[in-house]
Design a protein around this motif. Structure first.
Motif, short mmCIF file in Angstrom:
data_model
loop_
_atom_site.label_atom_id
_atom_site.label_comp_id
_atom_site.label_asym_id
_atom_site.label_seq_id
_atom_site.Cartn_x
_atom_site.Cartn_y
_atom_site.Cartn_z
N LYS A 111 31.64 8.37 116.33
CA LYS A 111 30.88 8.74 116.85
C LYS A 111 29.32 7.37 116.77
O LYS A 111 27.84 7.79 117.03
CB LYS A 111 30.49 9.84 117.27
N SER A 112 29.56 7.35 115.43
CA SER A 112 27.76 6.74 114.77
C SER A 112 27.63 4.65 115.16
O SER A 112 29.33 4.62 116.08
CB SER A 112 27.96 6.16 113.57
N PHE A 113 26.32 4.68 114.96
CA PHE A 113 26.63 3.63 115.92
C PHE A 113 27.42 1.75 115.45
O PHE A 113 27.70 1.28 115.22
CB PHE A 113 24.85 3.60 115.83
N ILE B 163 32.13 18.47 110.29
CA ILE B 163 30.96 17.28 110.25
C ILE B 163 32.09 16.12 110.10
O ILE B 163 31.14 14.94 110.89
CB ILE B 163 29.96 18.00 108.96
N CYS C 164 21.15 6.60 114.34
CA CYS C 164 21.78 7.56 115.29
C CYS C 164 22.16 8.84 114.52
O CYS C 164 22.27 9.20 113.35
CB CYS C 164 23.05 7.16 115.15
N THR C 165 22.12 9.89 115.21
CA THR C 165 22.87 11.02 115.43
C THR C 165 23.30 11.72 114.40
O THR C 165 23.29 11.93 113.48
CB THR C 165 22.78 12.06 116.31
N PRO C 166 24.47 11.05 114.44
CA PRO C 166 25.31 11.87 113.08
C PRO C 166 25.32 11.24 111.82
O PRO C 166 25.70 12.12 111.49
CB PRO C 166 27.03 11.50 113.98
N ASN D 49 32.87 15.08 113.35
CA ASN D 49 32.17 14.85 114.56
C ASN D 49 31.35 13.50 114.17
O ASN D 49 30.60 13.65 115.52
CB ASN D 49 30.74 15.72 114.56
N ILE D 50 31.44 12.99 113.09
CA ILE D 50 30.85 11.83 112.94
C ILE D 50 32.19 10.54 113.42
O ILE D 50 31.36 9.25 113.43
CB ILE D 50 30.11 11.88 111.64
N ARG D 51 32.76 11.07 112.94
CA ARG D 51 34.08 9.40 112.64
C ARG D 51 34.02 9.12 114.74
O ARG D 51 33.90 10.02 115.17
CB ARG D 51 34.96 10.21 112.69
N ARG E 77 22.44 10.43 110.30
CA ARG E 77 21.02 10.45 109.98
C ARG E 77 21.43 12.27 110.25
O ARG E 77 20.79 12.49 108.74
CB ARG E 77 20.11 10.57 110.54
N GLU E 78 21.88 13.19 110.66
CA GLU E 78 22.00 14.53 110.86
C GLU E 78 23.03 14.74 109.76
O GLU E 78 22.71 16.41 109.56
CB GLU E 78 21.68 15.33 111.94
N GLY E 79 24.00 14.02 110.06
CA GLY E 79 26.00 14.65 109.65
C GLY E 79 25.72 14.77 108.34
O GLY E 79 26.06 15.60 107.79
#
Lengths: 749, 433
Positions: free
Chosen positions: B390-392, B383, B350-352, B386-388, B354-356
């Motif tokens: 939202k991650s898979f 950041i 998932c994006t958050p 924005n992950i909290r 991996r990228e976060g």
């Protein structure tokens, strides 16, 4: 339709009738999408649970408040939701890429299909608008139905959802373990519940989506100006609508080697990749070969083929089309144009008999790209690589550009006028000297229905010969007993003696779908002797038998016989784009347009053409070449066919062509057969003309002209019409459409 | 000082307890013999009475997890033991597998009885070669003695236990990723409720599966031996935190190690059991790094499932990996190290996450290299925000918790570190011992 869904449909109708003032937001929807306007939900506003159950104590002091605060006024009556809808309508809608439009159309089609199949319908409220969707629908699809804009990257309506990109979040109020709660949730992998309430634009949701977009762009190279996807890129468009205007990411971006060739057709740029896994899922779930997968882990994960292999899948091109960024690009289209310079024409693929719906995309008179187009009955939205990458011959420099006349053993370029003059003179002379029966015509399964019909008319109606054929090997013309789409519903699928992936690619995709999604048993056998009969006796009517045209005719008839006994559906799969169009146009020795026997169609045809048809029995291709070798047939007129190469016994065809006194060939290239010709006429490709192809199911589909005929070439129908005029018969056609109308009447429709 | 009855570790230091012979001499496999005479429902009732909660980290009541599984032997279902112990600061399962492999196997057999299942997979972390050898040896011994195999002890029931070594991914300790990995797929998490059915309904190979921690199933042995009602009497705190738990205590304590401690023991006594803090306590991680940093006060609260989150604002007891830091420890490099760990272990799905995490690791690197900006503190927070949620899977959630708690507790220290590029302990500290 079940009783329950009938009731719910009635209820919907009543609600709509009771609401005299439907909201303007309902207008953009497709007719038939069942929508209840003004039925606001009164169930909102329960627990103050933060996003995904995060303890409120840890919420950032700057973070906006939870979306569903207790006591929030909710739209209990019609008016607030109408207000809300009006507010929505006034917002400028986000500019969506074609990829997204295709996806939402697919999801709508899916919902419609499910709705008519009698599935239970659920009511879901999205941003105050209630919509009815079938049970099992993903929340994102319910949002599409309600006209809400939910951004996404990894979701695809034909792939299983993974919930990887996290862009499609919404505030969802749902029931879990007996309690209702509201949370920010991904909508692509969440199924609707009856009475679910979804809010798409809340501050929390926006914050999440802005965050995801910023994450995706952090390591994205932003090389849009040199990226093929630029202009039709979902990531590019989404960047305009979401995320901060400038990046807070000041570190070095991640680097990978760029432009890695995965195969002769597909190039991978790993820096642009956003790891949505659409391509890997496509190869796994749709194509079934699983050739692409992720390599490495975390931030280093990248799309790859397995070591020392190539992306050889026959469906690799589809991954380019579904890639939501410019990570996968086409080697043939690379740097060939920008999306806004390209014109797209809806057409039908000319490569095989499946009849895929495609878009021929051209720029400055050259075909630059071929994309798949949605047709749920045939190719869904896929194409095979042959259809996608195999048709660049259209732009080839080796195409014939002007008529050629053989003088003293060598071809000399000539004008159309000169060529027609010579053909008309020689044919008239041969007819006068040896009779009309000394002239034969060979039609083509690659030319349109109209062109074959017109060849039939010129041969039968103008010249007066019945020696007409299109088959290069002899096979019985047994129609398919199911459609392509119906194949996916069979429990057992037996395919005999062919590599389905290459020979009938789109049929293969259905077969694989049946196997993967519906648990069908796909049995591939080399020949009918490999126990096929025993299998079919066991499974009977629950099975479908798929056969290629290149089996022995006697074998095919044997299979047909025992299929009739067992009740198994018999599907003979013909090879070319117009394998059914050529015979139905009447390019058979003993049948008229519509495949009507002479006894049946003769009166109609004679009246329409204003001539008396010959009574002499027609000769099939084999006999034509044999008679030509014996000197009985003097002239052979070949349209778009290459018997010197493709006839079952090429040497027999070559002997016949060599012995014939006069041979005319219409073709795109100087084919093997053209080497025997006295006159070669340059014809146009499928992209340069209008017409009709009849696919393996017998389905007529229109091709449309995209570009002007290359060089001095002309569509085959135009060549024949010009010749007809030269031979002294008035020509009543201005377009392929006119010919099609005449064909319909001649075939007794 | 509270009394610390040893339940799991009763025979931990008996020489040769890892062999079947010695284990049997100390009452080994008696609980299993007892379980063989009980119905699955009766075993689950005992577990319910004991109040046993999952010891892997989430603390979900074991009996509730088990009730959801169909108990029909005709319908194949699996018990999966999560021995992919990867949480920083946690080593209890390693010790159990090394020292008491038969206790765990007996626990597996009792759980199989409770679930009326016949197959158990033990998914062992790839780096745990020694524990794997120990467990495999014990399985072989148990098979020879007739505890595993066909018609076990004449009961007419078959039991099979298989071991599977992972390939070294922290993510595979997450139960759905573990199941993917066990099936031979990429170790990526799969959907769970409300997105997809529970593993108890659709788990490995789409068959009902239960994933339990090594310690959880091992605890079943003493519970069946003493009875659930007796077990629930152990505990000093909340009525929902009963029994004992293994704690891996590391960092600045005088006697780091693995201790069996009664749940609800006051935190300061827990530290005393580990020999007391070296120097002045600055912060600690109560249950593995994903739980986050706790403030040094209060000290006298009950150290259990409820007491920790209530008193420290961390996520909770977790896997029991208590890491203690005294005030010589600079928080920025510490949080940076943890962030690098999670960045390295993010599966990339998932994006958050991996990228976060990649971004956060780069920011920490920049701060450590002396190029930090004061705005980085808020940026890191945003950041994380924005992950909290939202991650898979919980990996992303766990990764941001140490960062967010460190930012909350030590914001000034961050700013100081960014300005000066170094950390000065508040007072001069003489390190004891």
């Amino acid at each position: 339709m079940s009783e329950e869904s009938k009731k719910s449909a009635e209820k919907t109708a009543n609600t709509q009738a009771a609401n005299p003032n439907p909201s303007p937001a309902s207008t953009p929807h497709e007719a038939g999408s069942q929508q209840v306007i003004g039925e606001g939900s009164a169930k909102l506003g329960n627990a103050p649970v933060g996003a995904s159950g995060v303890p409120v104590s840890m919420q950032s002091p700057t973070a906006p408040a939870s979306p569903a605060a207790p006591g929030t006024p909710t739209s209990a009556t019609g008016s607030p939701s109408a207000e809300k809808a009006a507010e929505k309508a006034s917002e400028t809608p986000r500019d969506k890429t074609d990829i997204e439009k295709k996806d939402s159309a697919t999801s709508e089609a899916k919902a419609q299909a499910a709705a008519t199949s009698g599935v239970e319908m659920f009511t879901v409220t999205v941003d105050g608008l209630s919509v009815e969707v079938p049970k099992g629908t993903a929340v994102i699809e319910a949002c599409f139905r309600a006209g809400a804009d939910v951004p996404y990257f990894c979701y695809h309506p034909r792939l299983e959802s993974v919930g990887a990109c996290r862009m499609c979040v919404a505030a969802v109020e749902l029931e879990q373990f007996g309690a209702r709660r509201t949370a920010i949730m991904t909508t692509c992998n969440l199924q609707v519940q009856n009475g679910m309430v979804v809010k798409t634009g809340t501050p929390d949701v926006k914050k999440a989506q802005n965050g995801i977009l910023e994450f995706l762009l952090a390591n994205h190279p932003l090389d849009c100006p040199i990226c093929d996807r630029g202009g039709e890129c979902p990531l590019q468009n989404m960047t305009i609508a979401y995320g901060p205007p400038t990046s807070r990411f000041i570190e070095e971006k991640r680097h990978f080697p760029k432009a890695v060739p995965l195969s002769d057709f597909v190039i991978l740029d790993r820096e642009r990749c956003i790891q949505c896994m659409r391509c890997t899922r496509f190869t796994d779930e749709i194509a079934g070969d699983g050739q692409l997968d992720l390599l490495d882990r975390g931030a280093e994960s990248k799309i790859a083929v397995f070591s020392d292999t190539k992306f050889t899948s026959n469906f690799s091109g589809n991954t380019i089309e579904i890639c939501p960024v410019g990570a996968l690009t086409s080697r043939t289209y690379r740097f060939a144009g920008r999306p806004w310079e390209i014109k797209s024409v809806d057409s039908i693929c000319a490569e095989c008999g499946n009849g895929c719906n495609i878009a021929v995309q051209h720029r400055m008179g050259e075909v630059v790209r071929i994309n798949g187009r949605t047709n749920e009955d045939i190719n869904e939205e896929w194409t095979c690589d042959r259809g996608k990458f195999g048709q660049y011959y259209i732009n080839s420099d080796k195409r014939l550009s002007s008529p050629l006349i053989r003088r003293e053993g060598r071809f000399v370029e000539s004008t159309w006028e000169e060529a027609f003059g010579m053909i008309a003179d020689r044919l008239s002379q041969i007819k006068a000297q040896y009779g009309a029966g000394s002239i034969a015509g060979i039609g083509s399964t690659r030319c349109t229905l109209e062109e074959n019909y017109l060849l039939g008319r010129v041969m039968r109606g103008v010249i007066g010969t019945n020696h007409l054929d299109h088959q290069m090997s002899s096979y019985p013309l047994l129609p398919m007993q199911t459609t392509i789409a119906e194949i996916e519903n069979f429990k057992t699928i037996v395919s005999v003696g062919m590599e389905l992936q290459r020979e009938q690619p789109i049929v293969y995709l259905r077969v694989y779908k049946a196997k993967r999604r519906k648990g069908a048993n796909w049995i591939e056998v080399a020949s009918l002797d490999s126990g096929v009969e025993a299998i079919l006796r066991q499974v009977g009517a629950e099975a479908v038998l798929l056969l290629p045209h290149h089996l022995q005719a006697s074998e095919l008839e044997r299979a047909f016989a025992f299929c009739q006994e067992t009740g198994t559906k018999f599907n003979l799969l013909l090879p070319d784009a117009n394998s059914w169009g050529a015979p139905t146009a009447g390019i058979l020795p003993n049948a008229l347009p519509g495949m009507r026997p002479f006894a049946d169609g003769r009166a109609d045809v004679e009246r329409m053409w204003g001539v008396k048809l010959s009574d002499a029995p027609g000769k099939a291709a084999g006999d034509i070449f044999a008679s030509a070798a014996k000197g009985e047939i003097k002239a052979i007129y070949v349209m778009g066919n290459d018997p010197a190469k493709e006839f079952a016994d090429p040497s027999q065809a070559r002997r016949g062509l060599e012995s014939a006194a006069f041979v005319v060939v219409q073709d795109l290239f100087l084919s093997d057969t053209a080497q025997f010709a006295d006159v070669v006429l340059p014809s146009s490709s499928f992209a340069e003309k209008d017409g009709t192809f009849v696919n393996i199911e017998g389905r007529e589909q229109k091709i449309k002209q995209a570009i002007a005929p290359r060089g001095n070439s002309r569509p085959d129908w135009r060549i024949l019409a010009d010749l007809m005029a030269r031979l002294g018969t008035p020509v009543p056609y201005f377009s392929a459409r006119d010919i099609y109308r005449e064909y319909r009447r001649a075939s007794g429709a | 000082m509270q009394e610390q009855p040893q339940v799991l570790y009763k025979n931990r230091y008996v020489p040769g307890i890892n062999t079947l012979e010695v284990y049997l001499q100390h009452g080994g496999y008696e609980s299993f013999r007892k379980a063989l005479t009980m119905t699955p429902d009766a075993i689950i009732d005992e577990v319910k009475a004991s109040g046993l909660r999952g010891r892997g980290g989430a603390g979900f009541p074991t009996s509730v997890k088990w009730v959801a599984v169909p108990k029909n032997r005709d319908q194949e279902h699996f018990l999966i033991i999560n021995a992919d112990e990867g949480e920083p600061g946690t080593a209890k399962d390693r010790d159990l597998m090394n020292a008491l492999p038969h206790l765990m196997i007996e626990g597996c057999l009792c759980s199989l009885m409770a679930l009326n299942a016949s197959k158990c997979y033990i998914y062992i972390r790839g780096e745990y070669i020694e524990p794997w050898k120990s467990v495999q040896k014990a399985i072989n011994e148990a098979r020879k003695a007739g505890f595993i195999g066909k018609n076990v002890l004449g009961s007419g029931l078959d039991f099979e236990i298989y071991t599977h070594l992972g390939a070294g991914a922290y993510e595979c300790g997450e139960e759905s990723a573990l199941m993917s990995s066990l099936m031979g797929e990429r170790g990526m998490p799969r959907m769970k409720p409300p997105y997809a059915p529970l593993p108890q309904v659709k788990g490995v190979w789409d068959k009902p599966s239960v994933v339990n921690n090594v310690e959880t199933v091992s605890t079943l042995v003493p519970i069946l031996a003493m009875g659930g009602a007796e077990y629930t009497k152990i505990g000093y705190g909340s009525p929902r935190s009963r029994g004992t738990k293994l704690f891996s205590i590391s960092g600045h304590v005088n006697k780091p190690g693995i201790y069996e401690i009664v749940l609800g023991t006051p935190f300061n006594e827990v530290l005393e059991i580990a020999g007391g803090v070296k120097g002045k306590l600055k912060t600690y991680i109560p249950g593995g790094s994903s739980m986050g940093f706790a403030p040094p006060t209060p000290m006298d609260y009950p150290f259990d499932y409820e007491g920790i989150p209530q008193n420290t604002k961390t996520l909770g007891l977790g896997s029991g990996g208590l890491i203690v830091f005294n005030d010589t420890v600079p928080i920025v490099p510490l949080a940076a190290r943890l962030t690098h760990f999670y960045h390295h272990e993010s599966c990339g799905k998932c994006t958050p996450c991996r990228e976060g995490l990649n971004w956060m690791a780069k920011i920490y690197d920049r701060i450590l290299a002396g190029a930090g900006r004061e705005s980085d503190v808020d940026l890191l927070w945003d950041i994380c925000d924005n992950i909290r949620g939202k991650s898979f899977c919980p990996l992303g959630e766990g990764a941001i918790w140490p960062v967010m708690t460190s930012l909350t507790l030590f914001r000034d220290e961050y700013l100081q570190y960014i300005r000066t590029g170094t950390y000065t302990p508040p007072v001069a500290v003489t390190t004891a011992g």
